[in-house]
Design a protein around this motif. Sequence first.
Motif, PDB file in Angstrom:
ATOM      1  N   ALA A 196       7.238  48.352   2.166  1.00 49.36           N
ATOM      2  CA  ALA A 196       8.696  48.705   2.062  1.00 49.36           C
ATOM      3  C   ALA A 196       9.253  48.447   0.672  1.00 49.36           C
ATOM      4  O   ALA A 196       9.823  49.584  -0.033  1.00 49.36           O
ATOM      5  CB  ALA A 196       9.491  47.817   3.115  1.00 49.36           C
ATOM      6  N   ASP A 197       8.956  47.388  -0.204  1.00 47.16           N
ATOM      7  CA  ASP A 197       9.386  47.205  -1.546  1.00 47.16           C
ATOM      8  C   ASP A 197       8.672  48.052  -2.489  1.00 47.16           C
ATOM      9  O   ASP A 197       9.349  48.632  -3.477  1.00 47.16           O
ATOM     10  CB  ASP A 197       8.972  45.811  -1.776  1.00 47.16           C
ATOM     11  N   ALA A 198       7.385  48.304  -2.150  1.00 45.94           N
ATOM     12  CA  ALA A 198       6.757  49.457  -3.263  1.00 45.94           C
ATOM     13  C   ALA A 198       7.326  50.783  -3.275  1.00 45.94           C
ATOM     14  O   ALA A 198       7.642  51.434  -4.081  1.00 45.94           O
ATOM     15  CB  ALA A 198       5.190  49.419  -2.571  1.00 45.94           C
ATOM     16  N   ARG A 199       8.118  51.012  -1.967  1.00 43.76           N
ATOM     17  CA  ARG A 199       8.611  52.487  -1.881  1.00 43.76           C
ATOM     18  C   ARG A 199      10.166  52.536  -2.168  1.00 43.76           C
ATOM     19  O   ARG A 199      10.509  53.463  -2.857  1.00 43.76           O
ATOM     20  CB  ARG A 199       8.565  52.914  -0.405  1.00 43.76           C
ATOM     21  N   ILE A 200      10.851  51.542  -2.348  1.00 41.26           N
ATOM     22  CA  ILE A 200      12.274  51.547  -2.265  1.00 41.26           C
ATOM     23  C   ILE A 200      12.469  50.680  -3.822  1.00 41.26           C
ATOM     24  O   ILE A 200      13.646  50.933  -4.230  1.00 41.26           O
ATOM     25  CB  ILE A 200      13.037  50.797  -1.352  1.00 41.26           C
ATOM     26  N   ALA A 201      11.461  49.751  -4.571  1.00 41.08           N
ATOM     27  CA  ALA A 201      11.924  49.140  -5.642  1.00 41.08           C
ATOM     28  C   ALA A 201      12.321  50.194  -6.783  1.00 41.08           C
ATOM     29  O   ALA A 201      13.254  50.088  -7.440  1.00 41.08           O
ATOM     30  CB  ALA A 201      10.847  48.444  -5.923  1.00 41.08           C
ATOM     31  N   PRO A 202      11.705  51.358  -6.904  1.00 42.55           N
ATOM     32  CA  PRO A 202      12.212  52.177  -7.948  1.00 42.55           C
ATOM     33  C   PRO A 202      13.391  52.804  -7.743  1.00 42.55           C
ATOM     34  O   PRO A 202      14.078  53.326  -8.895  1.00 42.55           O
ATOM     35  CB  PRO A 202      11.162  53.159  -7.930  1.00 42.55           C
ATOM     36  N   ILE A 203      14.068  52.616  -6.584  1.00 43.61           N
ATOM     37  CA  ILE A 203      15.329  53.086  -6.229  1.00 43.61           C
ATOM     38  C   ILE A 203      16.434  52.029  -6.654  1.00 43.61           C
ATOM     39  O   ILE A 203      17.273  52.269  -7.288  1.00 43.61           O
ATOM     40  CB  ILE A 203      15.445  53.563  -4.951  1.00 43.61           C
ATOM     41  N   TYR A 204      16.199  50.898  -5.954  1.00 44.17           N
ATOM     42  CA  TYR A 204      17.315  49.658  -6.012  1.00 44.17           C
ATOM     43  C   TYR A 204      17.265  49.201  -7.499  1.00 44.17           C
ATOM     44  O   TYR A 204      18.255  48.571  -7.950  1.00 44.17           O
ATOM     45  CB  TYR A 204      17.184  48.796  -5.095  1.00 44.17           C
ATOM     46  N   GLN A 205      16.142  49.334  -8.399  1.00 40.09           N
ATOM     47  CA  GLN A 205      16.028  48.795  -9.559  1.00 40.09           C
ATOM     48  C   GLN A 205      16.976  49.817 -10.568  1.00 40.09           C
ATOM     49  O   GLN A 205      17.350  49.247 -11.787  1.00 40.09           O
ATOM     50  CB  GLN A 205      14.773  48.930 -10.239  1.00 40.09           C
ATOM     51  N   GLN A 206      17.471  51.038 -10.160  1.00 37.09           N
ATOM     52  CA  GLN A 206      18.532  51.657 -10.983  1.00 37.09           C
ATOM     53  C   GLN A 206      19.671  51.181 -10.734  1.00 37.09           C
ATOM     54  O   GLN A 206      20.540  51.597 -11.454  1.00 37.09           O
ATOM     55  CB  GLN A 206      18.153  53.205 -10.393  1.00 37.09           C
ATOM     56  N   PHE A 207      19.931  50.481  -9.740  1.00 31.78           N
ATOM     57  CA  PHE A 207      21.293  49.956  -9.192  1.00 31.78           C
ATOM     58  C   PHE A 207      21.444  48.513  -9.538  1.00 31.78           C
ATOM     59  O   PHE A 207      21.353  47.602  -8.844  1.00 31.78           O
ATOM     60  CB  PHE A 207      21.633  50.449  -7.849  1.00 31.78           C
ATOM     61  N   LYS A 208      21.809  48.422 -10.972  1.00 34.18           N
ATOM     62  CA  LYS A 208      21.764  46.842 -11.564  1.00 34.18           C
ATOM     63  C   LYS A 208      23.081  46.218 -11.037  1.00 34.18           C
ATOM     64  O   LYS A 208      22.984  45.020 -10.908  1.00 34.18           O
ATOM     65  CB  LYS A 208      21.912  46.867 -13.022  1.00 34.18           C
ATOM     66  N   ASP A 209      24.010  46.977 -10.714  1.00 31.99           N
ATOM     67  CA  ASP A 209      25.037  46.262 -10.143  1.00 31.99           C
ATOM     68  C   ASP A 209      25.167  45.960  -8.644  1.00 31.99           C
ATOM     69  O   ASP A 209      26.066  45.292  -8.179  1.00 31.99           O
ATOM     70  CB  ASP A 209      26.475  47.075 -10.617  1.00 31.99           C
TER      71      ASP A 209
END
Length: 414
Positions: A196-209
Amino acid sequence: MNAEIVAIGSELLTPWRQDTNSLYVTEKLNLLGVNVAFKTIVGDRQKHLVEAIRNALRRTDIIVIMGGLGPTEDDLTRESVAEALKIPLKRNPDLIAELYTRFAARRQTITRNNEKQADTLDGAIILENPRGTAPGQMLDTIYGEHRKLVFLLPGPPSELKPMVDEQCLPRLRELLPVRHIATRVLKAAMIGESAADARIAPIYQQFKDVETTILAHLGDIQLNLICGKSILEAAQARVDELAGRIEEELEELIYSSQGETLEQIVLFHLEMRGATLSVAESCTGGLISQRLTSIGGSSRSFMGGAVVYSNELKTQFAGVPADLIARHGAVSREVATALAEGIRAQCGTSHGLGVTGIAGPGGGTEEKPVGLVYFAVADAEGTEVLEKRFTGDRNRIRQYAAQQALDLVRRRLI
């Protein structure tokens, strides 16, 4: 602002008592936009207490200290805070009078050691405790040239919770800058934490706040999204945007976008479709039925079923032909299919679920090892069968199997 919660009591460091107060305090602080950065549990030794309190003062703005305000020798919170802040303790005569009045009203004899509950920190605001004998205290002070808010609260939940709601939160609202925290909880079934993290980390890392945390438990992934801003709508917009992006990535793996349990979602889809479900459980031993019936109103969609552990009851309750079991074995695709179709027919439901497997620790073979489980869902359109192999001990296999079974029903309904 950041906070630290310090739970005091040697009993909290044993297997027999848990700190649940901190969960309540954390929830209330979060509602004010305060992030709880640390939680510390410390026993009833003054040296350790002073060290823990000083650590909290050094690294956070708000310190909530719970417990250790009673009359006994091991109640050392007041003394420890005084030592940590290098301020005097003073015995408050008004509080002593109140203690004697309270004991007299109850026709109880007061002992002198109760008077230590009237010791107050120099400059502290007294937090009244009508539900107990130990008042709380609040200090607005300076430590290391920084402003600190220190709360001393009683340990019993029946005393602490009202004090937090009625006295601590109103004072914090007056002192703290306006900040709101928005949250979302997404849940996914039957995907590993790393996958799960491999797929979504590139997404949530864009939301620093937005703070994103992943919790994994027996076939269930929970994604907690938290964002704090001065305007609630702005914070909510950020977590909603991130939640939408994650849902797009994980698609049908996501079963809940507002924190609902898998069993709640299954029952929701059943009711929305006017469908009903019955279950024939072998290796799960009733776990699926237990999860479904733990939800209020489940009887509108879940009709029941049977725990069919023995081969004889598979035949008697779910109509599985004895010769089918003899040919293919109780743990087989064919028997899972027969269980689902048979229990559906016996109970007159739109959907039937059958589960059969080897939970261990014994009973496995090279061809059919421990952890092998077959699932089947039958409805008017046919029967879907799934084979899974789980690892771990008996409890782990059974819990995974129940989760997989419910998710298979969910997927069949969406």
